[in-house]
Design a protein around this motif. Structure first.
Motif, PDB file in Angstrom:
ATOM      1  N   ILE A 157      17.337   4.485  27.432  1.00 61.85           N
ATOM      2  CA  ILE A 157      17.817   3.356  28.240  1.00 61.85           C
ATOM      3  C   ILE A 157      19.273   3.036  27.880  1.00 61.85           C
ATOM      4  N   ALA A 158      19.569   3.035  26.585  1.00 59.46           N
ATOM      5  CA  ALA A 158      20.935   2.714  26.149  1.00 59.46           C
ATOM      6  C   ALA A 158      21.931   3.724  26.715  1.00 59.46           C
ATOM      7  N   GLN A 159      21.570   4.998  26.660  1.00 57.16           N
ATOM      8  CA  GLN A 159      22.457   6.040  27.207  1.00 57.16           C
ATOM      9  C   GLN A 159      22.599   5.903  28.716  1.00 57.16           C
ATOM     10  N   ASN A 161      11.964   4.556  27.083  1.00 53.59           N
ATOM     11  CA  ASN A 161      12.459   4.837  25.732  1.00 53.59           C
ATOM     12  C   ASN A 161      13.805   4.124  25.500  1.00 53.59           C
ATOM     13  N   PRO A 162      13.861   3.201  24.506  1.00 52.14           N
ATOM     14  CA  PRO A 162      15.075   2.392  24.306  1.00 52.14           C
ATOM     15  C   PRO A 162      16.342   3.221  24.097  1.00 52.14           C
ATOM     16  N   GLU A 163      16.215   4.357  23.409  1.00 50.74           N
ATOM     17  CA  GLU A 163      17.421   5.173  23.176  1.00 50.74           C
ATOM     18  C   GLU A 163      17.931   5.762  24.478  1.00 50.74           C
ATOM     19  N   VAL A 201      18.630  10.349  30.352  1.00 49.17           N
ATOM     20  CA  VAL A 201      19.995   9.812  30.243  1.00 49.17           C
ATOM     21  C   VAL A 201      20.630   9.584  31.605  1.00 49.17           C
ATOM     22  N   LYS A 203      22.201   3.366  30.625  1.00 48.03           N
ATOM     23  CA  LYS A 203      22.980   2.184  31.006  1.00 48.03           C
ATOM     24  C   LYS A 203      24.473   2.473  30.983  1.00 48.03           C
ATOM     25  N   GLN A 204      24.899   3.114  29.899  1.00 49.13           N
ATOM     26  CA  GLN A 204      26.320   3.490  29.810  1.00 49.13           C
ATOM     27  C   GLN A 204      26.696   4.406  30.960  1.00 49.13           C
ATOM     28  N   GLU A 215      13.720  -1.048  33.082  1.00 50.91           N
ATOM     29  CA  GLU A 215      13.405  -0.756  31.687  1.00 50.91           C
ATOM     30  C   GLU A 215      11.948  -1.095  31.415  1.00 50.91           C
TER      31      GLU A 215
END
Ligand code: SAH
Ligand code: MG
Length: 192
Positions: free
Chosen positions: A72-74, A68-70, A46, A76-77, A89
């Motif tokens: 990556i999403a965290q 891991n896409p999940e 994260v 990025k935020q 990524e």
């Protein structure tokens, strides 16, 4: 969300395996001693370690790789507004970084079974006098005492970490020191 305490709380709640606090302190100390001005992280999760490094070393250039896409999403935020952090990524064994952008510190903290491959791929990006730091070299004490687990996957993983340690020790061009801090940290330098 970019407050580090909140990110740590998120990581604990979601079982994200962030670096242990004393391991992270040690990493920062090594980076200070070596005057690191660039940081490559294999395994962002994260983004906690990259954010702490960002806040500790003003103006440091950070590249961090996550597949891991999940995560990556965290990440990025959490990296929003941090211009000096570049999130790549993809699988660290597949992505290509520019060959001429060297790093003063390379931090290996992704899939434990792949450490030898990460090292082999990324060591050429180490700047002169740079350091490669590998986390989880003791893996909860199981590297020294593999008999303490009966889980086959864990046993296989622990064997791979033990082999990576042997790989590091056998390198002629590099010198490695192992520290019993956090989950076990290795510091590797190119021999002069
Ligand atoms: N360095 C982070 C923790 C990383 S946890 C910190 O200190 O806070 C390990 C992460 O590595 C996980 O998020 C996992 O998805 C990622 N990972 C594992 N293998 C990878 C690979 N081959 N390429 C990119 N990321 C990988
Ligand atoms: Mg780790």
């Amino acid at each position: 969300m970019s407050d580090i305490k909140e990110i740590e709380a998120y990581a604990y709640q979601h079982n994200v395996p962030i670096m242990m606090d004393d391991g992270l302190e040690f990493l920062l100390g090594q980076m200070k001693e070596n005057h690191c001005r660039s940081f490559l992280e294999i395994g962002t999760a994260v983004g906690r370690t990259s954010l702490v490094v960002h806040d500790t070393f003003e103006g440091i250039r950070i590249v961090t790789i996550e597949r891991n896409p999940e995560m990556i999403a965290q990440a990025k935020q959490n990296f929003a507004g941090k211009e000096n952090i570049t999130l790549i990524e993809g699988d660290a064994l597949e992505v290509q970084l520019p060959k001429d952008q060297l790093f003063d510190c390379i931090f290996i903290d992704a899939a434990k079974a792949q450490y030898t491959r990460f090292f082999t791929k990324y060591a050429p990006l180490l700047a002169k006098n740079g350091i490669i730091i590998s986390d989880n070299m003791e893996f909860h004490g199981l590297v020294e005492h593999p008999e303490l687990t009966h889980n086959r996957n864990t046993k296989a993983l622990v064997r791979k970490i033990a082999r990576y340690r042997e790989f590091l020790q056998a390198l002629v061009d590099y010198q490695t020191d192992f520290y019993s801090i956090g989950d076990g940290v290795a510091v590797t330098r190119k021999r002069g």
